[in-house]
Each structure stands twice: as structure tokens, then as C-alpha cells.
Design an enzyme around this catalytic site. Structure first.
Site, PDB file in Angstrom:
ATOM      1  N   GLY A  72       0.736  -1.269  -0.076  1.00 30.56           N
ATOM      2  CA  GLY A  72       0.056  -0.125  -0.229  1.00 30.56           C
ATOM      3  C   GLY A  72       0.814   1.414  -0.110  1.00 30.56           C
ATOM      4  O   GLY A  72       0.368   2.180  -0.645  1.00 30.56           O
ATOM      5  N   ASP A 127       0.946   3.324   4.547  1.00 29.22           N
ATOM      6  CA  ASP A 127      -0.161   3.954   3.860  1.00 29.22           C
ATOM      7  C   ASP A 127      -1.164   4.245   4.749  1.00 29.22           C
ATOM      8  O   ASP A 127      -1.859   5.379   4.718  1.00 29.22           O
ATOM      9  CB  ASP A 127      -0.682   2.896   2.554  1.00 29.22           C
ATOM     10  N   ASP A 130      -4.768   1.596  10.861  1.00 29.58           N
ATOM     11  CA  ASP A 130      -6.162   1.355  11.196  1.00 29.58           C
ATOM     12  C   ASP A 130      -5.862   1.146  12.724  1.00 29.58           C
ATOM     13  O   ASP A 130      -6.032   1.837  13.763  1.00 29.58           O
ATOM     14  CB  ASP A 130      -6.479   0.087  10.119  1.00 29.58           C
TER      15      ASP A 130
HETATM   16  P1  5GP Z   1      -3.696  -2.115  10.803  1.00 33.04           P
HETATM   17  O1  5GP Z   1      -2.926  -3.209  11.053  1.00 33.04           O
HETATM   18  O2  5GP Z   1      -3.501  -0.908  11.348  1.00 33.04           O
HETATM   19  O3  5GP Z   1      -5.272  -2.433  11.326  1.00 33.04           O
HETATM   20  O4  5GP Z   1      -4.112  -1.984   9.298  1.00 33.04           O
HETATM   21  C1  5GP Z   1      -2.850  -1.621   8.555  1.00 33.04           C
HETATM   22  C2  5GP Z   1      -3.142  -2.148   6.954  1.00 33.04           C
HETATM   23  O5  5GP Z   1      -4.402  -2.529   6.869  1.00 33.04           O
HETATM   24  C3  5GP Z   1      -2.677  -1.379   6.034  1.00 33.04           C
HETATM   25  O6  5GP Z   1      -1.369  -1.086   5.832  1.00 33.04           O
HETATM   26  C4  5GP Z   1      -3.614  -1.604   5.036  1.00 33.04           C
HETATM   27  O7  5GP Z   1      -2.857  -2.275   4.122  1.00 33.04           O
HETATM   28  C5  5GP Z   1      -4.856  -2.133   5.524  1.00 33.04           C
HETATM   29  N1  5GP Z   1      -6.061  -1.189   5.524  1.00 33.04           N
HETATM   30  C6  5GP Z   1      -6.366  -0.666   6.886  1.00 33.04           C
HETATM   31  N2  5GP Z   1      -7.575   0.005   6.529  1.00 33.04           N
HETATM   32  C7  5GP Z   1      -7.697  -0.010   5.291  1.00 33.04           C
HETATM   33  C8  5GP Z   1      -8.704   0.797   4.234  1.00 33.04           C
HETATM   34  O8  5GP Z   1      -9.485   1.451   4.900  1.00 33.04           O
HETATM   35  N3  5GP Z   1      -8.340   0.394   2.961  1.00 33.04           N
HETATM   36  C9  5GP Z   1      -7.507  -0.415   2.689  1.00 33.04           C
HETATM   37  N4  5GP Z   1      -7.541  -0.741   1.236  1.00 33.04           N
HETATM   38  N5  5GP Z   1      -6.664  -1.035   3.216  1.00 33.04           N
HETATM   39  C10 5GP Z   1      -6.783  -0.664   4.663  1.00 33.04           C
END
Ligand code: 5GP
Length: 202
Positions: A72, A127, A130
Site C-alpha cells: 500500500g 499507507d 487502522d
Molecule cells: P492495521 O494493522 O493498522 O489494522 O492495518 C494496516 C493495514 O491494513 C494497512 O497497511 C492496509 O494495508 C490495511 N488497511 C487498513 N485500513 C484500510 C482501508 O480502509 N482500506 C484499505 N484498502 N486497506 C486498509
């Protein structure tokens, strides 16, 4: 065609002849979903100018390794890194935690470490942050590998979803807790090539 763009013109209360006051709502369709433009390309690039300026000041004189998180962050990493005027290197690692539009919850293997980061200042380029699970995993790895200083840069950040205490030093945009695509982010593999960020509407 997988991605269709629809531009809807909404005439506001201003005189319709005043073209500068017409709001343009860009919608796109990817596979079975519709998305609406949330952050324009122009706004993204302006913000990256500001972040790069900040980094160039904050990290002056340091030996810096930028670490892009694939897939991403590839566009953000490229646009950011070309604006960096420090003595710096860039490297990429890969992992994945998302399938479709909801988190699978599982963090996969980190691959692609080929950089010696011992005693280096590391700027992690994400990118989107979350839940922060991915970030935590990367930071743990950087600590094990004895980075001297760790900075985090995230193009997008969802504060309502974030569950960690790790400070995010450079944030492009704080966004609501909705699924987004574009500017490197995908929906089932598509949409990464969009220059703006779009949010899911249906
Ligand atoms: P986390 O581990 O912080 O929950 O998520 C991080 C990863 O999840 C990001 O690097 C991304 O690849 C994916 N991700 C989280 N939220 C989104 C979103 O709204 N859209 C997309 N396409 N990917 C997301």
C-alpha cells in the site's frame, strides 16, 4: 471495465454561472462497490510537501533509512522520498493484514529485510494506520534489530480504530473509520493506481 468514474455536479446555493462554486463529487465503481472521492490528488501532494519539509528539518544531520511497507505505501513512499533532501536510504518490507473490506485480524510474515538498521534512524512509511497491529509488529522488529530511533509516517490514520500507544510522528490525514481505496490502497487488488483517496459509500 473494472473501474468506472462518474462525475456528478452539484450546484450549490451560489449562482450556477460561478463555476468556482460548483462542487464536483467524483464517484468510482470497483468490482461490486461504489466509492466517493475523499481526498484529492492535489491535497495529498500539498500535504506530502509539508511532511517532507518537517522531516528535512527534524532529521537533519542523521543517517536515515526510510522503510516503506508494501504494497500500500509504494506511492506515498515514492512521493515522499523524492522530496527528502537528507542523506537517506530507502528499503521496503512486505506484509498483509487485510482481505476484502474488513480486517482478517491475522498478521502475516514480514518479508524483504535486507537493510542493516542497527544504530540508524528509521522512518516507517505506512499507507494507513487502522488498528495499529501492523505498526506494532514492525516496531517490535525494529527494536529487535536495534534501530537507534524510530519515527512513524502514515499517509492516512483512523484514530477511532487505533488501539495502540505508539505515537505517529507524521500524519498525512486523519480520516473516519471507513474503508478507503486509492493512492496505493486497494479493494481486492484494484484501485491502487487512483491518484486520489476514495471512501466506500455502497
Ligand atoms: P492495521 O494493522 O493498522 O489494522 O492495518 C494496516 C493495514 O491494513 C494497512 O497497511 C492496509 O494495508 C490495511 N488497511 C487498513 N485500513 C484500510 C482501508 O480502509 N482500506 C484499505 N484498502 N486497506 C486498509
Amino acid at each position: 471495465m473494472l473501474i468506472r468514474t462518474k462525475i456528478s455536479y452539484y450546484f450549490h446555493i451560489f449562482a450556477p454561472a460561478d463555476i468556482s462554486k460548483i462542487a464536483v463529487m467524483k464517484e468510482i465503481r470497483i468490482l461490486d462497490k461504489t466509492f466517493r472521492e475523499l481526498i484529492t490528488e492535489k491535497a495529498i501532494l500539498c500535504r506530502i510537501d509539508e511532511l517532507a519539509r518537517q522531516m528535512n528539518n527534524d532529521l537533519a544531520g542523521k543517517d536515515v533509512v526510510f522503510l516503506g511497507i508494501l504494497n500500500g505505501a509504494f506511492l506515498f513512499a515514492a512521493d515522499l522520498f523524492r522530496r527528502i533532501n537528507l542523506q537517506a536510504r530507502i528499503s521496503f518490507v512486505k506484509l498483509a493484514s487485510y482481505e476484502g473490506t474488513s480486517s482478517s485480524g491475522s498478521i502475516k510474515e514480514l518479508i524483504g529485510w535486507n537493510e542493516d538498521i542497527k544504530n540508524k534512524t528509521i522512518v516507517v512509511i505506512e499507507d494507513i494506520v487502522d488498528t495499529g497491529n501492523t505498526l506494532e509488529r514492525i516496531v517490535d522488529e525494529l527494536v529487535i534489530r536495534k534501530a537507534s530511533e524510530i519515527k512513524i509516517a502514515a499517509m492516512l490514520y483512523k484514530p477511532a480504530a487505533y488501539t495502540k500507544d505508539i505515537p505517529i510522528d507524521y500524519v498525512g490525514f486523519k480520516i473516519p473509520n471507513d474503508f478507503v481505496v486509492g493512492y496505493g490502497l486497494d479493494y481486492d487488488g484494484y484501485g491502487r493506481n487512483l491518484s486520489s483517496v476514495y471512501t466506500l459509500i455502497k
